[in-house]
Design an enzyme around this catalytic site. Structure first.
Site, PDB file in Angstrom:
ATOM      1  N   HIS A  52       0.849  -1.190   0.000  1.00  0.00           N
ATOM      2  CA  HIS A  52       0.000   0.000   0.000  1.00  0.00           C
ATOM      3  C   HIS A  52       0.885   1.241   0.000  1.00  0.00           C
ATOM      4  O   HIS A  52       2.106   1.146   0.180  1.00  0.00           O
ATOM      5  CB  HIS A  52      -0.940   0.011   1.215  1.00  0.00           C
ATOM      6  CG  HIS A  52      -0.232  -0.018   2.527  1.00  0.00           C
ATOM      7  ND1 HIS A  52      -0.107  -1.147   3.298  1.00  0.00           N
ATOM      8  CD2 HIS A  52       0.431   0.955   3.197  1.00  0.00           C
ATOM      9  CE1 HIS A  52       0.573  -0.872   4.378  1.00  0.00           C
ATOM     10  NE2 HIS A  52       0.924   0.394   4.343  1.00  0.00           N
TER      11      HIS A  52
HETATM   12  C1  T46 Z   1       3.084   0.702   6.833  1.00  0.00           C
HETATM   13  C2  T46 Z   1       3.818  -0.576   7.047  1.00  0.00           C
HETATM   14  C3  T46 Z   1       5.315  -0.366   7.139  1.00  0.00           C
HETATM   15  C4  T46 Z   1      -3.989  -0.293  13.552  1.00  0.00           C
HETATM   16  O1  T46 Z   1      -5.120  -0.471  14.070  1.00  0.00           O
HETATM   17  N1  T46 Z   1      -3.199   0.744  13.981  1.00  0.00           N
HETATM   18  C5  T46 Z   1      -1.980   0.984  13.444  1.00  0.00           C
HETATM   19  O2  T46 Z   1      -1.311   1.937  13.874  1.00  0.00           O
HETATM   20  C6  T46 Z   1      -1.500   0.121  12.405  1.00  0.00           C
HETATM   21  C7  T46 Z   1      -0.139   0.366  11.761  1.00  0.00           C
HETATM   22  C8  T46 Z   1      -2.297  -0.917  11.988  1.00  0.00           C
HETATM   23  N2  T46 Z   1      -3.509  -1.114  12.571  1.00  0.00           N
HETATM   24  C9  T46 Z   1      -4.324  -2.284  12.148  1.00  0.00           C
HETATM   25  C10 T46 Z   1      -4.834  -2.254  10.722  1.00  0.00           C
HETATM   26  C11 T46 Z   1      -4.889  -3.722  10.358  1.00  0.00           C
HETATM   27  O3  T46 Z   1      -6.104  -4.276  10.816  1.00  0.00           O
HETATM   28  O4  T46 Z   1      -3.473  -3.433  12.231  1.00  0.00           O
HETATM   29  C12 T46 Z   1      -3.750  -4.335  11.175  1.00  0.00           C
HETATM   30  C13 T46 Z   1      -2.499  -4.620  10.354  1.00  0.00           C
HETATM   31  O5  T46 Z   1      -2.148  -3.455   9.610  1.00  0.00           O
HETATM   32  P1  T46 Z   1      -1.628  -3.516   8.096  1.00  0.00           P
HETATM   33  O6  T46 Z   1      -2.270  -4.653   7.398  1.00  0.00           O
HETATM   34  O7  T46 Z   1      -1.801  -2.148   7.498  1.00  0.00           O
HETATM   35  O8  T46 Z   1      -0.074  -3.848   8.326  1.00  0.00           O
HETATM   36  P2  T46 Z   1       1.133  -3.802   7.295  1.00  0.00           P
HETATM   37  O9  T46 Z   1       2.258  -4.483   7.948  1.00  0.00           O
HETATM   38  O10 T46 Z   1       0.715  -4.256   5.949  1.00  0.00           O
HETATM   39  O11 T46 Z   1       1.478  -2.226   7.164  1.00  0.00           O
HETATM   40  C14 T46 Z   1       1.951  -1.508   8.284  1.00  0.00           C
HETATM   41  C15 T46 Z   1       1.297  -0.131   8.382  1.00  0.00           C
HETATM   42  O12 T46 Z   1      -0.139  -0.291   8.407  1.00  0.00           O
HETATM   43  C16 T46 Z   1       1.656   0.765   7.238  1.00  0.00           C
HETATM   44  O13 T46 Z   1       1.256   2.087   7.510  1.00  0.00           O
HETATM   45  O14 T46 Z   1       3.603   1.612   6.225  1.00  0.00           O
HETATM   46  O15 T46 Z   1       3.364  -1.334   8.172  1.00  0.00           O
END
Ligand code: T46
Length: 137
Positions: A52
């Site tokens: 993303h």
């Molecule tokens: C990024 C990369 C490096 C939250 O509720 N609060 C938060 O602060 C974050 C970061 C995530 N979440 C929730 C949203 C999803 O349900 O945690 C779950 C996993 O998040 P996501 O699928 O977005 O994780 P990654 O590892 O794909 O991405 C993350 C960050 O979201 C993103 O901003 O730059 O790490």
């Protein structure tokens, strides 16, 4: 210019081991006010994360244990970098597609973020990201 921009942190190590302080405010190394910190750990074997971009959010990612590979893509150039130095943070600007691959079992990635969590800031479709970039430039 390369998409890979590092922020270096001073290690205050001595004979006991290493210590890095992420100071907010005076002489802080991170080029934005930190509003949120999160960390990624115990990533399951073979799993990749990210895929993303963010409209507004800027971040600095530091691999404080183990290793992983970060891919950054600004819609024109795609670069890949190994993350394995606990004193170096990778600056991830807004409107930058990111992917994380090849997590080691012991990888801990700590991320300093310029904004609170906001799902509406995410662009989770690569084609939508490319369209947005095209309209921005
Ligand atoms: C990024 C990369 C490096 C939250 O509720 N609060 C938060 O602060 C974050 C970061 C995530 N979440 C929730 C949203 C999803 O349900 O945690 C779950 C996993 O998040 P996501 O699928 O977005 O994780 P990654 O590892 O794909 O991405 C993350 C960050 O979201 C993103 O901003 O730059 O790490």
């Amino acid at each position: 210019m390369s998409l890979i921009q590092w922020v270096d942190f001073q290690s205050l190590g001595d004979h006991r081991g290493q210590l890095v302080a992420l100071e907010i405010g005076y002489e802080q190394a991170v080029p934005f006010d930190i509003k949120r910190v999160y960390y990624i750990y115990h990533t399951a074997p073979g799993v990749s994360r990210g895929f993303h971009a963010h409209k507004k959010l800027k971040q600095v990612a530091i691999c404080i244990s183990g290793s992983c590979r970060m891919v950054l893509d600004d819609g024109k150039v795609r670069e890949s970098v190994e993350m394995n130095v606990p004193t170096r943070g990778l600056l991830i600007d807004s409107l930058m597609w990111r992917e994380m691959h090849d997590f080691s079992d012991d990888c801990v990635l700590i991320v300093l973020a310029s904004e609170h969590y906001d799902e509406s800031d995410y662009i989770r479709e690569y084609n939508a990201f490319r369209e947005l970039i095209k309209n921005e430039t």
